[in-house]
Design an enzyme around this catalytic site. Structure first.
Site, PDB file in Angstrom:
ATOM      1  N   LYS A 131      32.897  42.075  38.926  1.00  0.00           N
ATOM      2  CA  LYS A 131      32.622  40.497  38.054  1.00  0.00           C
ATOM      3  C   LYS A 131      31.139  40.509  37.443  1.00  0.00           C
ATOM      4  O   LYS A 131      30.694  39.776  36.366  1.00  0.00           O
ATOM      5  CB  LYS A 131      33.442  39.179  39.029  1.00  0.00           C
ATOM      6  CG  LYS A 131      34.700  39.536  38.693  1.00  0.00           C
ATOM      7  CD  LYS A 131      35.218  38.510  39.413  1.00  0.00           C
ATOM      8  CE  LYS A 131      36.535  38.089  39.281  1.00  0.00           C
ATOM      9  NZ  LYS A 131      37.549  37.298  40.061  1.00  0.00           N
ATOM     10  N   LYS A 215      42.581  47.703  34.244  1.00  0.00           N
ATOM     11  CA  LYS A 215      43.828  47.256  35.356  1.00  0.00           C
ATOM     12  C   LYS A 215      44.073  45.648  34.333  1.00  0.00           C
ATOM     13  O   LYS A 215      43.663  45.833  33.907  1.00  0.00           O
ATOM     14  CB  LYS A 215      43.409  45.900  36.100  1.00  0.00           C
ATOM     15  CG  LYS A 215      44.188  45.624  37.743  1.00  0.00           C
ATOM     16  CD  LYS A 215      43.695  45.304  38.672  1.00  0.00           C
ATOM     17  CE  LYS A 215      42.206  43.269  38.329  1.00  0.00           C
ATOM     18  NZ  LYS A 215      41.948  43.077  39.481  1.00  0.00           N
ATOM     19  N   LYS A 218      44.624  38.267  34.069  1.00  0.00           N
ATOM     20  CA  LYS A 218      44.706  37.700  33.332  1.00  0.00           C
ATOM     21  C   LYS A 218      43.383  37.280  32.424  1.00  0.00           C
ATOM     22  O   LYS A 218      42.886  36.433  31.349  1.00  0.00           O
ATOM     23  CB  LYS A 218      45.294  36.242  34.075  1.00  0.00           C
ATOM     24  CG  LYS A 218      44.458  36.357  35.429  1.00  0.00           C
ATOM     25  CD  LYS A 218      44.971  35.153  36.006  1.00  0.00           C
ATOM     26  CE  LYS A 218      45.143  35.433  37.655  1.00  0.00           C
ATOM     27  NZ  LYS A 218      45.585  35.702  38.582  1.00  0.00           N
TER      28      LYS A 218
HETATM   29  P1  TYM Z   1      44.661  36.993  41.625  1.00  0.00           P
HETATM   30  O1  TYM Z   1      45.149  36.249  41.509  1.00  0.00           O
HETATM   31  O2  TYM Z   1      44.492  38.319  41.288  1.00  0.00           O
HETATM   32  O3  TYM Z   1      46.082  38.416  42.243  1.00  0.00           O
HETATM   33  C1  TYM Z   1      46.936  37.890  42.473  1.00  0.00           C
HETATM   34  C2  TYM Z   1      47.565  39.150  43.310  1.00  0.00           C
HETATM   35  O4  TYM Z   1      48.330  40.002  41.716  1.00  0.00           O
HETATM   36  C3  TYM Z   1      47.763  41.161  42.673  1.00  0.00           C
HETATM   37  N1  TYM Z   1      48.016  41.839  40.741  1.00  0.00           N
HETATM   38  C4  TYM Z   1      48.046  42.774  40.529  1.00  0.00           C
HETATM   39  N2  TYM Z   1      48.777  43.695  41.388  1.00  0.00           N
HETATM   40  C5  TYM Z   1      49.443  44.825  40.153  1.00  0.00           C
HETATM   41  N3  TYM Z   1      49.019  45.207  38.821  1.00  0.00           N
HETATM   42  C6  TYM Z   1      47.921  44.606  38.470  1.00  0.00           C
HETATM   43  N4  TYM Z   1      47.302  44.717  37.766  1.00  0.00           N
HETATM   44  C7  TYM Z   1      47.242  42.726  39.034  1.00  0.00           C
HETATM   45  N5  TYM Z   1      46.197  42.291  39.157  1.00  0.00           N
HETATM   46  C8  TYM Z   1      47.074  41.362  39.962  1.00  0.00           C
HETATM   47  C9  TYM Z   1      47.030  40.951  43.032  1.00  0.00           C
HETATM   48  O5  TYM Z   1      46.665  42.122  44.303  1.00  0.00           O
HETATM   49  C10 TYM Z   1      47.178  39.869  43.792  1.00  0.00           C
HETATM   50  O6  TYM Z   1      47.902  40.444  45.063  1.00  0.00           O
HETATM   51  N6  TYM Z   1      42.039  36.965  46.081  1.00  0.00           N
HETATM   52  C11 TYM Z   1      42.763  36.990  45.392  1.00  0.00           C
HETATM   53  C12 TYM Z   1      44.110  36.107  46.308  1.00  0.00           C
HETATM   54  C13 TYM Z   1      43.793  35.816  47.104  1.00  0.00           C
HETATM   55  C14 TYM Z   1      44.400  35.848  47.834  1.00  0.00           C
HETATM   56  C15 TYM Z   1      44.190  35.018  49.465  1.00  0.00           C
HETATM   57  C16 TYM Z   1      45.348  37.057  48.859  1.00  0.00           C
HETATM   58  C17 TYM Z   1      42.460  34.608  47.693  1.00  0.00           C
HETATM   59  N7  TYM Z   1      43.418  34.490  48.864  1.00  0.00           N
HETATM   60  C18 TYM Z   1      44.612  35.709  50.545  1.00  0.00           C
HETATM   61  C19 TYM Z   1      45.769  37.861  50.089  1.00  0.00           C
HETATM   62  C20 TYM Z   1      45.576  36.394  51.176  1.00  0.00           C
HETATM   63  C21 TYM Z   1      43.084  37.356  43.851  1.00  0.00           C
HETATM   64  O7  TYM Z   1      42.195  37.232  43.265  1.00  0.00           O
HETATM   65  O8  TYM Z   1      44.393  37.621  43.630  1.00  0.00           O
END
Ligand code: TYM
Length: 356
Positions: A131, A215, A218
């Site tokens: 990032k 990847k 969004k």
């Molecule tokens: P975030 O918002 O980036 O993504 C949410 C969830 O979606 C999964 N994901 C994907 N899985 C497969 N292929 C992809 N291209 C893809 N893009 C996103 C992510 O692995 C995630 O499971 N830090 C985390 C949010 C968070 C969190 C937590 C998760 C905050 N606190 C506690 C688990 C437990 C995040 O930014 O996810």
């Protein structure tokens, strides 16, 4: 550690103490949700709910503001993410669904964990490096660096034992385990569970439709690179038709996908959407050209995703009802979190007086 093929009902996590199985996971409302979020997370969240384990799901708005968010858009995206959860099958009566900032314990525990975690651990996170790549890292928010410590707080505030996520969150979850272990060690009490990541199925790493090495995200500037949960049937079909592929037909076995990132991605997406394995998809389509495979994939994607976007649209017509559901979820989350946070404060040595 990744729980490929983990049992349907998870055993209680063992330190020397055993913790009741409890699932926690979160998604950032920092943009519209994508097919990656759906296959890697949301769909799996619904499966966990159906297994009858206690499930807590959080729209992590505190995480979202680690990079700039327009306030009105953040509010809209948080409601839209809540609508996506419900439309995908999360039942707010059975799972706890809420936005993070409504339960103040997340920020409070994050501060305590900031004082347990080491700065060097944060600098080593690949997501922080990604990032800030090509930018002046010194000019990114302090929150972006501390992000994984807040994530550890999210999980540990509920003594969650299992966390379903996509591949990209694995390093953050390993850090959450390290933070929990250091807290337990420093204070001489096995208070926090050492949480298990649950990374299962064909959709744990959905790649961009334009570049098989990136990847699906969004935050990708190209809308063509992703399928949004709000896309209509025509848009979904067009994006799949235009997805980058190589000219060869689909191979006879999954090993033949090894050096074909784009082809592998489309096969994985098909497997994820059909809730089957890449092997089964290859068995069905071996030798097929993309000219015939892509329309089948588009048809499958539309059949799964169009009802979700229709239901999201319906739910978004009543934002007050979404806010009410999130408030109710926050109340239930807080009831679990409060005694754990109180106990944490006692362990750390904070005075908790009754206030008159
Ligand atoms: P975030 O918002 O980036 O993504 C949410 C969830 O979606 C999964 N994901 C994907 N899985 C497969 N292929 C992809 N291209 C893809 N893009 C996103 C992510 O692995 C995630 O499971 N830090 C985390 C949010 C968070 C969190 C937590 C998760 C905050 N606190 C506690 C688990 C437990 C995040 O930014 O996810």
């Amino acid at each position: 550690m990744a729980s490929q093929g983990a049992p349907a009902v998870h055993p209680a996590v063992q330190t020397s103490k055993s913790f009741t199985p409890r699932i926690f996971s979160g998604i950032q409302p920092s943009g519209g949700l994508t097919l990656g979020n759906y296959l890697g997370a949301l769909r799996r969240f619904v499966e966990k709910q159906e297994e009858g384990i206690e499930t807590i799901y959080c729209l992590v708005d505190l995480h979202a503001i680690t990079v700039w968010q327009d306030p009105e858009r953040l509010r809209h995206q948080t409601r839209e993410a809540a609508a996506a959860f419900i439309a995908a099958g999360i039942d707010p009566a059975r799972s706890i669904l809420f936005n993070q900032s409504q339960v103040t314990g997340h920020a409070e525990l994050a501060w305590i964990l900031n004082c347990v975690a080491r700065i060097g651990w944060m600098y080593r996170m690949t997501q922080f490096k990604d990032k800030t790549a090509g930018k002046n890292a010194e000019n990114s928010s302090l929150g972006l660096l501390a992000y994984p410590s807040l994530m550890a707080a999210d999980i540990l505030l509920y003594h969650a034992t299992h966390v379903p996520v996509g591949e990209d969150q694995k390093q953050h979850l390993e850090l959450a385990r390290d933070i929990a272990a250091k807290f337990n060690h420093d204070y001489g009490e096995e208070f926090f569970p050492i949480t298990e990541p649950v990374i299962e199925g064909a959709g744990t790493r959905v790649m961009s439709l334009r570049d098989g090495a990136k990847k699906m995200s969004k935050s990708d500037p190209s809308d063509q690179s992703r399928i949004n949960l709000t896309d209509d049937a025509d848009t979904i079909a067009r994006k799949i038709r235009k997805a980058v592929t190589d000219p060869a037909p689909l191979p006879e076995s999954v090993e033949g996908l090894k050096d074909r990132a784009e082809a592998r991605n489309l096969v994985n997406i098909y497997a994820g959407l059909a809730a089957t394995t890449p092997e089964a998809v290859i068995a069905e389509f071996a030798g097929a050209q993309f000219g015939s495979f892509k329309p089948k994939l588009a048809e499958l994607a539309v059949s799964v995703l169009a009802p979700i976007s229709t239901e999201m649209n319906r739910l978004m017509r009543d934002p007050a009802e979404i806010d009410r559901l999130l408030g109710e979820g926050a109340g239930r989350a807080d009831a679990i979190a409060a005694p754990i946070l109180d106990r944490t404060k006692d362990i750390v040595g904070f005075i908790r007086s009754r206030r008159g």
